[in-house]
Design an enzyme around this catalytic site. Structure first.
Site, PDB file in Angstrom:
ATOM      1  N   THR A   1     -75.656  57.848 -17.712  1.00 10.31           N
ATOM      2  CA  THR A   1     -74.754  57.746 -18.822  1.00 10.31           C
ATOM      3  C   THR A   1     -74.496  59.408 -19.487  1.00 10.31           C
ATOM      4  OG1 THR A   1     -76.673  57.517 -20.216  1.00 10.31           O
ATOM      5  CG2 THR A   1     -75.471  55.610 -19.500  1.00 10.31           C
TER       6      THR A   1
ATOM      7  N   LYS B   1     -82.664  63.271  -8.312  1.00  9.51           N
ATOM      8  CA  LYS B   1     -81.582  63.851  -9.272  1.00  9.51           C
ATOM      9  C   LYS B   1     -81.300  65.345  -8.697  1.00  9.51           C
ATOM     10  CE  LYS B   1     -82.815  61.025 -13.191  1.00  9.51           C
ATOM     11  NZ  LYS B   1     -81.548  60.116 -13.267  1.00  9.51           N
TER      12      LYS B   1
ATOM     13  N   LYS C   1     -81.368  66.329 -17.473  1.00 14.19           N
ATOM     14  CA  LYS C   1     -81.723  64.670 -17.203  1.00 14.19           C
ATOM     15  C   LYS C   1     -82.986  64.784 -16.814  1.00 14.19           C
ATOM     16  CE  LYS C   1     -78.516  64.496 -14.484  1.00 14.19           C
ATOM     17  NZ  LYS C   1     -77.557  63.361 -13.894  1.00 14.19           N
ATOM     18  N   ARG C   2     -83.594  63.474 -16.960  1.00 17.74           N
ATOM     19  CA  ARG C   2     -85.291  63.652 -16.335  1.00 17.74           C
ATOM     20  C   ARG C   2     -85.018  64.312 -14.931  1.00 17.74           C
ATOM     21  NH1 ARG C   2     -87.032  59.066 -13.355  1.00 17.74           N
ATOM     22  NH2 ARG C   2     -85.271  58.078 -13.507  1.00 17.74           N
TER      23      ARG C   2
ATOM     24  N   HIS D   1     -81.649  47.835 -13.148  1.00 19.65           N
ATOM     25  CA  HIS D   1     -81.358  49.357 -13.494  1.00 19.65           C
ATOM     26  C   HIS D   1     -81.906  50.165 -12.225  1.00 19.65           C
ATOM     27  CE1 HIS D   1     -79.694  49.467 -17.617  1.00 19.65           C
ATOM     28  NE2 HIS D   1     -80.716  48.312 -17.936  1.00 19.65           N
TER      29      HIS D   1
ATOM     30  N   LYS E   1     -71.220  61.402 -21.368  1.00 20.66           N
ATOM     31  CA  LYS E   1     -71.265  61.949 -22.649  1.00 20.66           C
ATOM     32  C   LYS E   1     -70.555  63.391 -22.271  1.00 20.66           C
ATOM     33  CE  LYS E   1     -75.345  59.817 -23.547  1.00 20.66           C
ATOM     34  NZ  LYS E   1     -76.595  59.643 -23.399  1.00 20.66           N
TER      35      LYS E   1
END
Length: 844
Positions: free
Chosen positions: A672, A570, A564-565, A373, A676
């Protein structure tokens, strides 16, 4: 309220209170559970009592399917998927189980008849936070799909007493609050103390000769704990299959030491109980300290050993031989956390079952498959050899033997290339010696997969390049997916109704059928309904924001969402730089033709990750200024929704207009959340990273706002030398934004608060924010132009949803079944609830 059974005939078929599906039976069962299980009558019952009574009513209907599935699997001795994951972020169970049973509306009607609000009862459920984010949520989606596809499955993990922290925002800073998800009990689980297993730690190994004169090794441990399984049924969608999530709790073999108590050592009397229970006490202890590293490795070994011993128990109960182990079970390692399973299965086979090495290794390699991952070398787990020696001495010996045999094969293959041998070794000898868990997983598995096409290609080119070249046949790509049952049907009933009215229900289990929506893109009436559905969800979210945060947002504005985290790669702070730049533009030119935007953030920072916590403060600080400025507050708003989890996500995804997927190219394995958002009709602004590449290809380039450097460009820029300050000096708008932040404008005059953030961006900028800044702002301008044309935006929204079918977890699981697990569906034929009054035996 109870119904007496008629025993006048040998066989009775009734709509029993525990299994019946009529509204009258459901009503009666609910009231019975309130009275007999909760011990309350309505005048004394709390909202939580009502929730628990409803949960037990639903669980009863699940148990019939669950036990029927288990009986079928046992009788047919079916091949079973064992999904080993340190995280399972399941989300609330009640709503999802009602959807899968087809009881959502009947139960709502029953609650209405009792003057109860189903939504209020759903809100009572404590979400089990047994994961940090994407890894655990992926595992949950996969369990849903495995059950829906009728694949016999056991999910194995840890029953953490305290899950991921609850997040509060105080004065703009993240504050971590203990997650007490078990404080009111968990109605969905059933404890199985008769299946508890011992798990050993420490000590040393001893060699001896057995009665047949063969060399053997035994592990003499210093201490041990008991792993107790807690089972949760996982339903398929509107079928009779129910699989099992089995989570392990650590307990002491003996909870109370009477000798210590009698000596007056009251602490010592319960010391073993306390120490043993610490193993499953908390999700992922902070492993910056040596004690944290030790506990984390203990956790990983604990649940792996419990799970493998459980598989051997099942093998024995089904009267299968040890050589049939890899025929009976296919074991998926969800990242490196369970990789110690390779050494543990070898120990169980060689030391306990007395198999010779070659026979045991054949079974082991055929049993395991490994999902990677991450592309970050530093994120590939490794443990100090000294820690392994202290905790798992026998496993270290086994790993040394696995490594020696493997490296001999590598040496022959690579013609004694020392550098390659060193890279592929399970033991890192470059400084302090470490055990490389990813290498162990690669060596011990028959298949290795990435989780997006780009990710898999990069695995082959970078962190697992040597292993790919050595065993290319092992490598496969299976792009992640998410379940449409939770992420459309449950969280967006309005959209579900609209889609189903036009194309039927097949899309819920065959998401590729959602492509039929494309034929309605030019239907003005359909587009109007689509827009109204989106507006309804935006109004719902706006109302929640007002209630929880006291902030008014305009549901007609563009909802620009990044949830998100929180992590530097990110790039939530790139989003923040855009907001500051847009703020400057609006202040300089109040007549600027830019549609109103509501910027919505959510996500948790790891407790020990200081920069990520500062990024949260950065976002909230921008919001404090922007939201109060009379010149712009009707044009832009900034919202940080605390405690982003599955519950909150279900409210956010359906309301989003724009999905921010802006990580540096080459860093996100898949993602993911991006899927969504797309399923719920949001458009994506993003880089060519992770599954963004495949989303853009699926929805169409014209329906995706692309920006930023590619993986190749990132690599080239770094090779030739990246100087972020040059971008700052050469881009006036960027300079103005950074200078405004640096001046203390967003920190009440404190010029030191965001200095670490600014200094890093100008001096290092590890994730190339400044290099991508100009392209990001240009893409955001394209977003604004598109949103002003509501008809065009609606078409793009419909196409994003209509072309999202490939991102169903059902598709991903089918790929695993076909290319890695080689397992077939098993249909469950559920008998009506009945019993023989004479023999009192339940049907087989």
């Amino acid at each position: 309220m109870t119904i007496a059974a008629d025993f006048s005939t040998p066989q009775n078929l009734v709509e029993d209170d525990r299994t019946g599906l009529s509204q009258e039976t459901l009503r009666r069962a609910f009231l019975d559970n309130l009275f007999y299980v909760q011990g309350k009558f309505p005048q004394l019952a709390s909202k939580n009592d009502y929730y628990l009574a409803l949960a037990y009513t639903v669980r009863d209907r699940m148990l019939q399917r669950w036990l029927g599935s288990a009986a079928t699997y046992t009788a047919q001795r079916v091949r079973t998927v064992c999904y080993l994951s340190a995280e399972f972020l399941m989300g609330p169970h009640l709503g999802n189980n009602l959807i899968n049973l087809g009881l959502y509306e009947p139960i709502r009607n029953v609650m209405d008849s009792l003057c109860l609000d189903l939504d209020v009862l759903l809100a009572q459920e404590e979400e089990p936070g047994l994961g940090n984010g994407g890894l655990g949520r992926l595992a949950a989606c996969y369990l849903d799909s495995l059950a829906t596809l009728e694949i016999p499955t056991l999910g194995y993990g840890i029953r953490y007493e305290f899950g991921i922290f609850d997040q509060e925002i105080r004065q703009g800073w993240q504050v971590e609050i203990t997650d007490k998800w078990l404080r009111y009990g968990n109605p969905w689980e059933i404890v199985r103390p008769d299946w508890a297993v011992p798990v050993k730690f420490g000590g040393h190994s001893e060699a001896f000769t057995d009665d047949d004169g063969r060399y053997q090794v035994r592990w003499v441990a210093d201490w041990q704990v008991k792993g107790v399984p807690y089972d949760t049924p996982i339903l398929g969608y509107r079928i009779d299959t129910a699989n099992t999530l089995r989570l392990w709790k650590s307990e002491a073999p003996e909870s109370f030491d009477f000798d210590a108590f009698n000596r007056g050592d009251y602490y010592g009397a319960v010391n073993m109980k306390v120490a043993s229970e610490n193993l499953s006490k908390v999700l992922y202890p902070n492993d910056e300290q040596a004690s944290g590293k030790q506990l984390r490795l203990q956790q990983q070994y604990f649940f792996v050993s419990c799970s493998l011993q459980d598989m051997l128990r099942i093998l024995h109960e089904q009267q299968l031989t040890i050589d049939q182990f890899s025929d009976k079970f296919t074991i998926q390692l969800n990242d490196t956390h369970p990789a110690i399973a390779v050494a543990e299965l070898m120990r169980l086979l060689v030391d306990q079952r007395r198999l010779d090495w070659e026979r045991a290794w054949h079974i082991t390699q055929r049993s395991f498959a490994y999902t990677n991952h991450t592309l970050l070398p530093e994120a590939l787990e490794k443990w100090p050899v000294s820690l392994f020696q202290a905790l798992l001495p026998r496993h270290l010996e086994i790993i040394y033997e696995i490594n020696a045999r493997f490296l001999e094969a590598v040496r022959i293959w690579c013609k004694n290339d020392g550098d390659r041998i060193a890279r592929m070794s399970i033991i890192d000898e470059s400084g302090e010696r470490y055990v490389r868990m990813a290498n162990l997983a690669c060596v011990g598995s028959s298949a290795i997969n990435g989780v997006a096409a780009l990710h898999t290609d990069l695995l082959k080119q970078t962190v697992l390049k040597d292993f790919y070249e050595f065993s290319p046949e092992k490598f496969k790509n299976i792009t992640n997916g998410v379940t449409p049952r939770r992420w459309i049907v449950l969280n967006n009933p309005e959209l579900t109704g609209l889609i189903t009215r036009h194309i039927g229900r097949s899309w819920i289990t065959h998401l590729e059928d959602i492509q039929q929506l494309e034929r309605y893109v030019e239907d003005a009436g359909f587009r109007s309904e689509w827009q109204q559905t989106k507006q309804t969800k935006k109004q719902d979210l706006a109302k929640q924001i007002e209630q929880k945060l006291g902030l008014l947002v305009d549901p007609r504005s563009l909802f620009d969402v990044q949830v998100k985290r929180i992590h530097e790669y990110k790039r939530q702070h790139l989003n923040g730089l855009h907001i500051v730049s847009l703020y400057n533009r609006l202040r300089q030119n109040p007549q600027l033709d830019s549609p109103p935007r509501t910027f919505i953030f959510g996500g948790k920072a790891a407790p020990g990750y200081g920069m990520a916590k500062l990024m949260i403060k950065f976002i909230t600080a921008i919001g404090e200024v922007v939201n109060r400025d009379p010149l712009v507050r009707d044009r832009i708003k900034v919202v940080f929704i605390p405690d982003f989890n599955v519950t909150n996500a279900q409210k956010i995804y359906p309301a989003a207009d724009l999905s921010e997927q802006i990580s540096t190219a080459g860093y996100e394995a898949s993602g993911t959340g991006n899927m969504k958002f797309a399923m719920n009709g949001a458009l994506t602004i993003g880089t060519l990273d992770g599954a963004n590449v495949e989303i853009r290809a699926a929805v169409g380039e014209d329906n995706f706002f692309l920006f930023g450097l590619t993986v190749e460009q990132v690599k080239k820029l770094r090779q030739q030398g990246y100087y972020p300050r040059d971008y700052y000096e050469q881009n006036l708008e960027l300079k103005e934004a950074i200078d405004l932040i640096e001046s203390g404008y967003f920190s009440k005059g404190d010029r030191t608060l965001f200095k670490p953030l600014i200094d890093h961006l100008l001096g290092h900028d590890s994730y190339l924010l400044l290099a991508d800044y100009a392209a990001y702002l240009t893409a955001q301008e394209r977003v604004s132009q598109a949103y002003k044309d509501s008809d065009r935006w609606c078409r793009m929204s419909i196409l994003n949803s209509a072309r999202s079918g490939i991102f169903s977890s059902d598709r991903a699981i089918q790929q695993y079944c076909d290319s890695i697990w080689h397992v077939n569906p098993v249909t469950i034929d559920l008998d009506a609830y009945s019993f023989d009054a004479g023999s009192c035996q339940l049907p087989a």
